[in-house]
Design an enzyme around this catalytic site. Structure first.
Site, PDB file in Angstrom:
ATOM      1  NE  ARG A 109      -2.609  -0.550   3.614  1.00 13.11           N
ATOM      2  CZ  ARG A 109      -3.471  -0.135   4.522  1.00 13.11           C
ATOM      3  NH1 ARG A 109      -4.745   0.005   4.208  1.00 13.11           N
ATOM      4  NH2 ARG A 109      -3.086   0.139   5.741  1.00 13.11           N
ATOM      5  CB  THR A 113      -2.330   7.260  -2.687  1.00 15.34           C
ATOM      6  OG1 THR A 113      -1.510   6.111  -2.963  1.00 15.34           O
ATOM      7  CG2 THR A 113      -1.646   8.513  -3.200  1.00 15.34           C
ATOM      8  CG  ASP A 205       1.492  -3.878   9.602  1.00 17.37           C
ATOM      9  OD1 ASP A 205       1.745  -5.053   9.257  1.00 17.37           O
ATOM     10  OD2 ASP A 205       1.615  -2.910   8.838  1.00 17.37           O
ATOM     11  CG  ASP A 208       5.068  -4.313  11.042  1.00 16.97           C
ATOM     12  OD1 ASP A 208       5.876  -4.756  10.184  1.00 16.97           O
ATOM     13  OD2 ASP A 208       4.796  -3.119  11.166  1.00 16.97           O
TER      14      ASP A 208
HETATM   15  N1  URA Z   1      -3.269  -3.991   7.134  1.00 19.51           N
HETATM   16  C1  URA Z   1      -3.027  -4.452   8.379  1.00 19.51           C
HETATM   17  O1  URA Z   1      -2.134  -5.251   8.589  1.00 19.51           O
HETATM   18  N2  URA Z   1      -3.827  -4.010   9.375  1.00 19.51           N
HETATM   19  C2  URA Z   1      -4.832  -3.148   9.176  1.00 19.51           C
HETATM   20  O2  URA Z   1      -5.530  -2.801  10.132  1.00 19.51           O
HETATM   21  C3  URA Z   1      -5.055  -2.690   7.872  1.00 19.51           C
HETATM   22  C4  URA Z   1      -4.265  -3.119   6.865  1.00 19.51           C
END
Ligand code: URA
Length: 214
Positions: A109, A113, A205, A208
């Protein structure tokens, strides 16, 4: 919270899924535990996403006599994780369907944007003849899911399903809007997206947390 309902979306509301997902959400859960739980939930999601696969009969000889067995019709299916967090769902799915093929779509991502940018794509040559199950733990804006499915459709794939752990209502609207032919399975549908494109309450995330990065 009321049960979420949308055409083409199956929320897998199994007690084991809810229990495991709650532990994954907790910020103190370790990387090792998070990874193990994601693998366990992915087997349960795999069980659900394959529930209606068509079977074909074939002759089987037991030690006692002949009978008719059943096997999944058609070519082996393909799991397509969206890199990198989607990798966390692959092993659990392969535990249930060991002969499945695995394609990979690398998308990130763009931080400003939130647009999906592709950096890797690899799929079996005959992918168009197979059922493709696209997998990613988080369906947030749906930009990456929409782009991954678009890419597979460009390769001629017509039989697609999408599996995630946590979805946002916005992401589901968008994915179903762009690809109404692609049914979705999710372990949970959360409240909303925040301004950074994260799912609230979500689990942070997923990449992560899965790989212990930051
Ligand atoms: N990607 C993720 O890992 N967590 C989110 O909350 C949104 C996108």
């Amino acid at each position: 919270m009321a049960a979420f309902r949308m055409d083409g979306v199956t929320v897998v509301d199994h007690p084991l899924v809810a229990h495991k997902l709650s532990i994954m959400r907790a910020k103190e859960t370790s990387t090792a535990r998070f990874r193990q739980l994601l693998r366990e939930i992915s087997t349960l999601l795999c069980y659900e996403v394959t529930r209606d696969l068509p079977l074909e009969p074939y002759p089987v000889e037991t030690p006692v006599g002949p009978t008719t067995g059943q096997k999944i019709e058609g070519k082996k299916l393909v799991f397509v994780p969206i890199l990198r967090a989607g990798l966390g769902l692959v092993e659990g799915m392969l535990d249930l369907v060991p002969s499945a093929r695995v394609g990979h779509v690398g998308l990130y991502r763009e931080p400003e944007t939130l647009d999906a940018v592709e950096y890797y794509f690899r799929a079996p040559e005959d992918v168009a003849d197979r059922l493709c199950v696209v997998i990613d733990p988080m369906l947030a804006t749906a930009n990456t899911a929409v782009a991954a499915i678009e890419r597979l459709k460009e390769r001629g794939v017509t039989n697609l399903r999408f599996v995630c752990l946590v979805a946002s209502p916005e992401g589901l609207e968008r994915l179903r809007g762009w690809h109404p032919d692609v049914p979705v399975w999710a372990a949970a549908v959360d409240e909303r997206l925040n301004d950074h494109g994260y799912i609230v309450p979500g689990l942070g995330d997923a990449g992560d947390r899965l790989f212990g990065t930051r």
